[in-house]
Design a protein around this motif. Structure first.
Motif, mmCIF file in Angstrom:
data_model
loop_
_atom_site.group_PDB
_atom_site.id
_atom_site.type_symbol
_atom_site.label_atom_id
_atom_site.label_comp_id
_atom_site.label_asym_id
_atom_site.label_seq_id
_atom_site.Cartn_x
_atom_site.Cartn_y
_atom_site.Cartn_z
ATOM 1 N N ASP A 1 7.541 15.767 -5.621
ATOM 2 C CA ASP A 1 7.246 16.750 -5.270
ATOM 3 C C ASP A 1 5.856 16.792 -3.938
ATOM 4 O OD1 ASP A 1 8.481 19.340 -5.939
ATOM 5 O OD2 ASP A 1 7.221 18.571 -7.383
ATOM 6 N N GLU A 2 5.323 15.268 -3.813
ATOM 7 C CA GLU A 2 4.026 14.568 -3.331
ATOM 8 C C GLU A 2 4.944 14.008 -2.103
ATOM 9 O OE1 GLU A 2 0.684 13.166 -5.835
ATOM 10 O OE2 GLU A 2 1.957 13.690 -7.508
ATOM 11 N N VAL A 3 5.768 13.398 -2.622
ATOM 12 C CA VAL A 3 5.943 13.148 -0.503
ATOM 13 C C VAL A 3 5.883 13.203 0.352
ATOM 14 C CG1 VAL A 3 8.803 11.744 0.155
ATOM 15 C CG2 VAL A 3 7.653 11.792 -2.553
ATOM 16 N N ASN A 4 6.042 14.092 0.521
ATOM 17 C CA ASN A 4 5.940 15.639 1.955
ATOM 18 C C ASN A 4 5.093 15.290 2.079
ATOM 19 O OD1 ASN A 4 9.023 14.888 2.431
ATOM 20 N ND2 ASN A 4 8.949 17.105 1.164
ATOM 21 N N MET B 1 20.789 13.370 -1.207
ATOM 22 C CA MET B 1 19.143 13.880 0.061
ATOM 23 C C MET B 1 19.997 13.304 0.725
ATOM 24 S SD MET B 1 16.321 11.152 -1.917
ATOM 25 C CE MET B 1 17.337 9.845 -2.163
ATOM 26 N N ALA B 2 21.167 12.356 1.233
ATOM 27 C CA ALA B 2 21.768 11.949 2.341
ATOM 28 C C ALA B 2 22.455 13.373 3.073
ATOM 29 C CB ALA B 2 22.520 11.700 1.714
ATOM 30 N N ARG B 3 23.271 14.159 2.101
ATOM 31 C CA ARG B 3 23.550 15.306 2.517
ATOM 32 C C ARG B 3 22.531 16.477 2.370
ATOM 33 N NH1 ARG B 3 27.745 14.894 -2.095
ATOM 34 N NH2 ARG B 3 26.074 17.536 -2.403
ATOM 35 N N ALA B 4 21.383 16.375 2.440
ATOM 36 C CA ALA B 4 20.020 17.419 2.863
ATOM 37 C C ALA B 4 20.695 18.485 1.423
ATOM 38 C CB ALA B 4 20.442 17.854 4.233
ATOM 39 N N ALA B 5 20.893 18.052 0.445
ATOM 40 C CA ALA B 5 21.451 19.070 -0.402
ATOM 41 C C ALA B 5 20.579 18.746 -1.916
ATOM 42 C CB ALA B 5 22.831 18.978 -1.118
ATOM 43 N N HIS B 6 19.575 18.087 -1.781
ATOM 44 C CA HIS B 6 18.016 16.820 -2.463
ATOM 45 C C HIS B 6 17.559 18.787 -2.700
ATOM 46 C CE1 HIS B 6 15.273 15.492 -5.456
ATOM 47 N NE2 HIS B 6 16.316 14.615 -6.130
ATOM 48 N N ARG B 7 16.984 19.074 -3.956
ATOM 49 C CA ARG B 7 16.403 20.167 -3.851
ATOM 50 C C ARG B 7 14.418 20.122 -3.109
ATOM 51 N NH1 ARG B 7 12.859 21.309 -8.086
ATOM 52 N NH2 ARG B 7 14.121 18.933 -9.226
ATOM 53 N N LYS B 8 14.719 18.310 -3.145
ATOM 54 C CA LYS B 8 13.105 17.994 -2.394
ATOM 55 C C LYS B 8 13.118 17.276 -1.685
ATOM 56 C CE LYS B 8 11.095 18.906 -7.352
ATOM 57 N NZ LYS B 8 10.471 18.198 -8.249
ATOM 58 N N GLY C 1 1.180 -1.406 0.075
ATOM 59 C CA GLY C 1 0.007 -0.572 0.090
ATOM 60 C C GLY C 1 0.249 1.357 -0.109
ATOM 61 N N ARG C 2 1.975 1.553 -0.554
ATOM 62 C CA ARG C 2 2.755 2.212 -0.922
ATOM 63 C C ARG C 2 3.360 2.730 -1.814
ATOM 64 N NH1 ARG C 2 7.210 2.572 3.376
ATOM 65 N NH2 ARG C 2 6.790 1.178 4.980
ATOM 66 N N LYS C 3 3.708 4.690 -2.149
ATOM 67 C CA LYS C 3 3.336 5.318 -3.385
ATOM 68 C C LYS C 3 4.861 4.745 -3.879
ATOM 69 C CE LYS C 3 -1.098 6.527 -3.984
ATOM 70 N NZ LYS C 3 -1.811 5.526 -4.487
ATOM 71 N N VAL C 4 5.212 5.102 -4.767
ATOM 72 C CA VAL C 4 6.649 5.698 -5.316
ATOM 73 C C VAL C 4 6.946 6.393 -6.315
ATOM 74 C CG1 VAL C 4 8.145 4.038 -7.216
ATOM 75 C CG2 VAL C 4 6.347 2.817 -5.861
ATOM 76 N N ALA C 5 8.079 7.026 -5.427
ATOM 77 C CA ALA C 5 8.939 8.054 -6.556
ATOM 78 C C ALA C 5 9.274 7.999 -6.713
ATOM 79 C CB ALA C 5 8.544 9.089 -5.269
ATOM 80 N N ILE C 6 10.282 7.798 -7.926
ATOM 81 C CA ILE C 6 11.890 8.012 -9.064
ATOM 82 C C ILE C 6 12.143 9.005 -8.652
ATOM 83 C CG2 ILE C 6 12.661 6.958 -10.885
ATOM 84 C CD1 ILE C 6 10.029 5.420 -10.062
#
Lengths: 551, 551
Positions: free
Chosen positions: B282-285, B310-317, B248-253
């Motif tokens: 964008d919908e992940v959050n 994403m690990a470095r908190a340098a990803h836009r989203k 029951g999870r959605k998937v973002a790429i």
């Protein structure tokens, strides 16, 4: 840092958040002791750097407090920084016999003299100021390895150093688990524990399993056997020599570091061979192949090592030939995989039978051994050290499983101060800490700007643009001349460089006739125009170095 | 090469003695076909190089004979060199639907147009001159992978391409073992077989085992699950999407190459997802963490990949936060180990639960599968390809165990010609072959001299020494000036550079007053004197570039 009253501080200056350059400072009041002074090898982005040592600014600032340096064992990541430290701070150095034997060689080579070396053994207890330090034996991939019980006014700290628990050690010397248990029973304030293998479940196999395999390989080999391992793994060299003797073979040692280590170990009694076992490499070719074992450096695929040179037929005395069995008794250190693979390929090409897997046991304990240590010592506080962050984190998780409180575990970075006062610990401030890069004779004279330039130069090379302007009129007297290195193959790119030249000339001429005379503006114009043109044409960004001369 | 009568030649132009840039030429009389046109990534000593492709001089020389290029599958080491080859030789390209879908994207990005792409499937048989080529399906880490049965006047050659035998394939498509068995029964002249995993004993696990583990991880994760793998491993992406749907999870790429590959695969029907499964990053959050799966690039620790950012908190989203479960469903490619370790550390530091072992199955068959292939096909001759020398050698040893004659096995190097005539094979001559390095837009304009200079520059930097001499008197008008880059931190080494300057000046002045005026002598003197001085002082050997101007 000023402090209202006396407390114990434990300060990792190296070896946390990283593998290598281990160094830990213990501080109580007017007394400091240092455990280990290691080096590490440069990351792949530290171009041209030879080795990296801890930043010891804080030690130098406090040099009058430092009572001594204690060494756990003779590996480079624990003793390699010693010559640099001792040049700044001449204090006594404490270690076991083999460790100090290796240190002596190292200091002699580095030209560091007048150092007081104090030999310890399993019965020693050294009182220095407010500290009393007692070594305890552990198992590791070099003999005479110890950890330290450090008695302080705040309680006992157990500093493990690198360790594993080997139930069948080659030299018959078991880890001092009884001492550890006694301290644990008395009550230990803190455990400072090796995390290197915290990612590995289970137990690390005994070095004896390697011995069994080596014996098997030698017994089955139809011709010569070339055994390669770390030069400092005296236990494994002992296994190899014993196996050779058992099968009536002579042993030749090749590779400078292995020859040195074998000599030191024989002299100090850490290695034994029957009187006629060891032969000169010159004699190898006089014996039937099935009577020969060769011990060699090069198990990490080092391009200039004896093993690689033998494989390439570039060694002065010995060449790998069909019929040889070559064993890499090691596993590749992260970052060395490609070098090791290349060496294995060269050995196969030379026609050797190559065995390169399964003849190795780590010198570091796996998860079950780390749990044993935690359980024997039962520390109130725990500092996982000697490892990259994930290893420290996983080691901390093991401690949590064993019931240590989350707020009693400190995953430190270098320079973090863990303070103990009245039986309670907290993360204090930070002291200066970092990495000092050594390049040739230069200690710390290569910084980020130099490295950034080396990186740039390594990617797309350099173009030097030289032009001479008239002192009187400001007009171009000669040039511009463009010289490139590491950019393109000049002969095939004449048109590109000619056009670049024309472009620089017209840019400069225009500026000069517009009466722009500040050199910085001229240089910027050259850099921008030329950089843009070259990127458009080649998608490369060489360093551009405009040089303006006046005559 | 001239030839008295028609014979079949098999010529590996890449992919032997190395991993990557696979390319094999088949030649009979006036007809040639090429199988695969891959790239490889540069070795660590190829500084600044982007990619490496096969040297196709021999193809260009014989362009009028080449009837087509056949592609086994859509991995870069099999199709990455295609744009460069097609710019030189525009011939039809044959492949399965997904492979050509990926090729189309690649050619469009490279600006290569007007290429005839011909889709094949398991029933195809393409006759080109004296060759008839029939694809057969195999299992691999990308869908729609085939090998080729190549009928020639000398007999049938089976070219496996990359393969494994997966008894429970994700897409339900088994390898065409019945076809292989039929050809084997008819009689196969030669097998050209993938050696990538020849070092691994046993069988490679089914991709399905990875699916089971992924399902388990998702079912147990308390929050978001970030799954990272190779962007081209569509099977694994399918497993991940199915597991997400089941729970029951959605998937973002996230990650450009994964977004592209998912799009292409969805369009062509190689990947399936329920209509509302895929969501925009964008919908992940906006969703509860336990309803989210993120598929990401970066499983090789690439510093600029989505995962590392994403690990470095340098990803836009998206940012990795405590509570996230991150899975690296891959194993590090040799050479990438340190990057992968660094990424894992960053993920741990961000507070994630990180699973980085045991969620991977190779796409290449292990020893037992290689034996199955040899046994099904029962070739008269055998060419182990796609591997470094030791892998080819071990693959050859497997063939020996299965009864193939030693002189019927050819361990080739690139450019080697294996000739078949009247049912007998022998090693013929060699054709031009090698590596072409691509740096930016430059194809082959970086050679050994440029690389040697980059290496030198990267180690100890450069010193440029400029001096202007008088046209009339030959005396020094201005300079010498020394500019350094990547050598030392200038501010801390003023004394060294001042002394260097004095040394160069006195050397030049003396030569000039001795009437030495050949620039080459002056330059050599500067290089020698300065080089010696700097080595004595620093134990470094920077590049020294003397520039003499006249005014």
């Amino acid at each position: 840092m000023s402090r209202s009253k006396s407390r114990l501080s434990i300060i990792p200056l190296g070896g946390v958040g990283e593998i290598g350059k281990n160094m830990t400072l213990y501080w109580y009041g007017q007394d400091m002791i240092v455990v280990d002074a290691g080096l590490k090898f440069p990351d792949e982005d530290m171009l041209g750097i030879d080795i990296v040592i801890p930043d010891i600014t804080f030690l130098v600032e406090n040099r009058e407090k430092i009572r001594g340096i204690f060494l756990t064992h003779g590996h480079e990541d624990h003793i390699g920084g010693l010559p640099y430290v001792l040049r700044e701070i001449n204090v006594p150095v404490y270690g076991t016999r083999l460790t100090l034997g290796l240190v002596e060689n190292k200091l002699r080579e580095a030209g560091v003299h007048d150092v007081k070396l104090v030999t310890m053994d399993g019965k020693s207890r050294v009182q220095l100021g407010q500290f009393a330090v007692s070594p305890f034996y552990v198992n590791h991939s070099i003999p005479d390895t110890v950890g330290f019980a450090i008695e302080t006014p705040e309680g006992i700290v157990i500093h493990t150093g690198d360790y594993k628990f080997d139930q069948t050690p080659i030299d018959g010397r078991h880890a001092d688990i009884h001492k550890l248990a006694q301290w644990g029973a008395r009550g230990v304030l803190a455990l400072v524990g090796d995390s290197t293998n915290a990612e590995r479940p289970g137990y690390t196999p005994s070095e004896m399993t390697v011995g069994i395999r080596i014996d098997e390989i030698i017994s089955q080999a139809p011709g010569r056997v070339i055994l390669s391992t770390f030069a400092s793994n005296i236990h494994r060299l002992q296994l190899m020599i014993r196996a050779a003797e058992r099968h009536g073979r002579k042993v030749a040692i090749v590779g400078r570091s292995m020859v040195n280590n074998v000599q030191t170990s024989l002299q100090l009694g850490y290695l034994e061979a029957q009187p006629d076992t060891l032969i000169d490499p010159d004699e190898v070719n006089k014996l039937p192949p099935e009577k020969v074992v060769i011990l060699s450096t090069g198990s990490q695929g080092e391009p200039m090592s004896a093993l690689t040179r033998m494989a390439r037929a570039a060694h002065r005395k010995i060449e790998i030939v069909p019929g040889d069995t070559v064993v890499l008794a090691s596993s590749p250190i992260p970052g060395n995989e490609k070098f090791v693979a290349r060496t294995i390929d060269q050995l196969f090409r030379a026609g050797a039978h190559v065995i390169y897997r399964g003849v190795h046991a780590s010198g570091h304990g796996s998860q079950e051994e780390l749990k044993w240590m935690l359980q024997l010592v039962r520390p109130k506080y725990f500092l996982p050290v000697h490892g990259e962050f994930r290893m420290q984190r996983i080691h901390a998780d093991l401690a949590l499983q064993l019931g240590i409180q989350p707020d009693h575990i400190f995953i430190t970075e270098i320079g973090d101060v863990v303070e103990f006062e009245d039986g309670r610990a907290r993360l204090g401030g930070k002291v200066p800490a970092g990495s000092v890069m050594i390049d040739g004779l230069g200690v710390g004279d290569v910084g980020n700007i130099v490295l950034r330039d080396r990186k740039l130069l390594s990617q797309d090379g350099i173009l030097v643009v030289v032009v001479t302007l008239s002192k009187t009129t400001g007009h171009i007297l000669s040039g511009p001349d463009i010289i490139s290195r590491g950019f393109v193959y000049v002969r095939e790119s004449e048109a590109l460089l000619d056009e670049a030249n024309r472009l620089v000339e017209s840019t400069l001429s225009k500026l000069v006739s517009d009466n722009v005379s500040e050199w910085s503006s001229l240089k910027t114009a050259v850099r921008d125009t030329l950089g843009r043109y070259l990127y458009e044409q080649t998608r490369r960004r060489p360093m551009i170095l405009p040089i303006i001369m006046e005559a």
